[in-house]
Design an enzyme around this catalytic site. Structure first.
Site, PDB file in Angstrom:
ATOM      1  N   LYS A   8       0.834  -1.193   0.000  1.00 58.04           N
ATOM      2  CA  LYS A   8       0.000   0.000   0.000  1.00 58.04           C
ATOM      3  C   LYS A   8       0.882   1.262   0.000  1.00 58.04           C
ATOM      4  CE  LYS A   8      -2.819  -1.598   3.413  1.00 58.04           C
ATOM      5  NZ  LYS A   8      -4.072  -1.767   4.198  1.00 58.04           N
ATOM      6  N   TYR A  48     -12.446  -2.837  -1.868  1.00 53.61           N
ATOM      7  CA  TYR A  48     -12.832  -2.740  -0.456  1.00 53.61           C
ATOM      8  C   TYR A  48     -14.357  -2.759  -0.262  1.00 53.61           C
ATOM      9  CZ  TYR A  48      -8.025  -1.916   1.127  1.00 53.61           C
ATOM     10  OH  TYR A  48      -6.685  -2.062   1.446  1.00 53.61           O
ATOM     11  N   PHE A  56     -14.250   3.249   9.026  1.00 51.60           N
ATOM     12  CA  PHE A  56     -12.959   3.574   8.414  1.00 51.60           C
ATOM     13  C   PHE A  56     -12.997   3.534   6.877  1.00 51.60           C
ATOM     14  CE2 PHE A  56     -13.081  -0.944   9.545  1.00 51.60           C
ATOM     15  CZ  PHE A  56     -12.696  -1.572   8.371  1.00 51.60           C
ATOM     16  N   ARG A  84      -0.635 -14.890   4.618  1.00 49.42           N
ATOM     17  CA  ARG A  84      -1.256 -14.220   5.772  1.00 49.42           C
ATOM     18  C   ARG A  84      -0.359 -14.334   7.009  1.00 49.42           C
ATOM     19  NH1 ARG A  84      -5.774 -11.029   5.321  1.00 49.42           N
ATOM     20  NH2 ARG A  84      -6.630 -11.871   7.247  1.00 49.42           N
ATOM     21  N   THR A  90      -3.826  -7.667  11.280  1.00 49.22           N
ATOM     22  CA  THR A  90      -4.211  -6.404  10.623  1.00 49.22           C
ATOM     23  C   THR A  90      -3.630  -5.192  11.336  1.00 49.22           C
ATOM     24  OG1 THR A  90      -6.274  -7.440   9.951  1.00 49.22           O
ATOM     25  CG2 THR A  90      -6.200  -5.046   9.829  1.00 49.22           C
ATOM     26  N   ARG A 101       3.995  -6.815   9.035  1.00 49.40           N
ATOM     27  CA  ARG A 101       3.364  -5.711   9.794  1.00 49.40           C
ATOM     28  C   ARG A 101       3.980  -5.597  11.190  1.00 49.40           C
ATOM     29  NH1 ARG A 101      -2.659  -7.516   8.013  1.00 49.40           N
ATOM     30  NH2 ARG A 101      -2.941  -6.223   6.163  1.00 49.40           N
ATOM     31  N   ASN A 111      -0.801  -0.103   7.587  1.00 53.32           N
ATOM     32  CA  ASN A 111      -0.244  -1.423   7.904  1.00 53.32           C
ATOM     33  C   ASN A 111       0.483  -2.044   6.708  1.00 53.32           C
ATOM     34  OD1 ASN A 111      -2.463  -2.020   6.384  1.00 53.32           O
ATOM     35  ND2 ASN A 111      -3.460  -3.334   7.883  1.00 53.32           N
ATOM     36  N   HIS A 114      -1.707  -5.402   1.972  1.00 59.27           N
ATOM     37  CA  HIS A 114      -2.983  -6.118   1.983  1.00 59.27           C
ATOM     38  C   HIS A 114      -2.741  -7.497   1.396  1.00 59.27           C
ATOM     39  CE1 HIS A 114      -7.181  -7.193   1.226  1.00 59.27           C
ATOM     40  NE2 HIS A 114      -6.719  -7.672   0.087  1.00 59.27           N
ATOM     41  N   GLU A 125     -10.565 -10.517  -5.878  1.00 56.41           N
ATOM     42  CA  GLU A 125      -9.627  -9.376  -5.895  1.00 56.41           C
ATOM     43  C   GLU A 125      -8.646  -9.399  -7.073  1.00 56.41           C
ATOM     44  OE1 GLU A 125      -7.810  -9.617  -2.020  1.00 56.41           O
ATOM     45  OE2 GLU A 125      -9.632  -8.959  -0.998  1.00 56.41           O
TER      46      GLU A 125
END
Ligand code: CMP
Length: 146
Positions: A8, A48, A56, A84, A90, A101, A111, A114, A125
């Site tokens: 990100k 999203y 948020f 993951r 998260t 993270r 963070n 994604h 996605e």
């Protein structure tokens, strides 16, 4: 199996692209697609969509469009779970040290990364960011050890 990963804007602007990609390469995950993009409003809202209506959501959409994003398709056995685990929880403040993270973020908003959380999410996605022709099939030379 494939998964979508986004570095990100905070990850790109903090010069963490190489560090993040290395973690996946070192683990034995194959990078099947890779590009730097500016995320459009339409892409952000599709990506999203599950968070629409949450407190948020608006800031999340604004943030993902605020700078460059590096999008990747990662491929391999159990790649969703392995990715993951490498990414961590998260909230960067709660993510275990040793995870991406956990090592580089103390924030839930910023963070760095994604990663798709299920096969259904990955299938939803990946096509938002990649055409089929942008996902490349090749073999890692170290495949037999991985
Ligand atoms: P990401 O994996 O990109 O998916 C949704 C993002 O929303 C998440 O990472 C966080 O950066 C952000 N976010 C902000 N607040 C929350 C929250 N309370 N729960 C989940 N995600 C949040």
């Amino acid at each position: 199996m494939q998964t979508l990963v986004l570095v990100k804007p905070d990850g790109v602007l903090r010069l963490k692209i190489g560090e993040i990609i290395s973690r996946f390469e070192n683990k034995g995950i194959r990078i099947a697609g890779l590009k730097m993009i500016s995320v459009s409003k339409e892409m952000a809202e599709r990506h999203y969509a599950v968070h629409r209506g949450k407190p948020f959501y608006d800031s999340l959409i604004k943030y993902i469009m605020s700078g460059p994003v590096v999008a990747m398709v990662l491929e391999g056995k159990d790649v969703i779970d392995i990715t993951r685990k490498l990414v961590g929880a998260t909230n960067g403040a709660k993510a275990e040290p040793g995870t991406i993270r956990g090592d580089f973020s103390s924030s839930i908003d910023f963070n760095l990364i994604h990663a798709s959380d299920s096969i259904d999410s990955a299938n939803y996605e990946i096509p938002i960011f990649f055409k089929e022709s942008e996902i490349i099939n090749y073999e890692r030379v170290d495949k037999s050890w991985l």
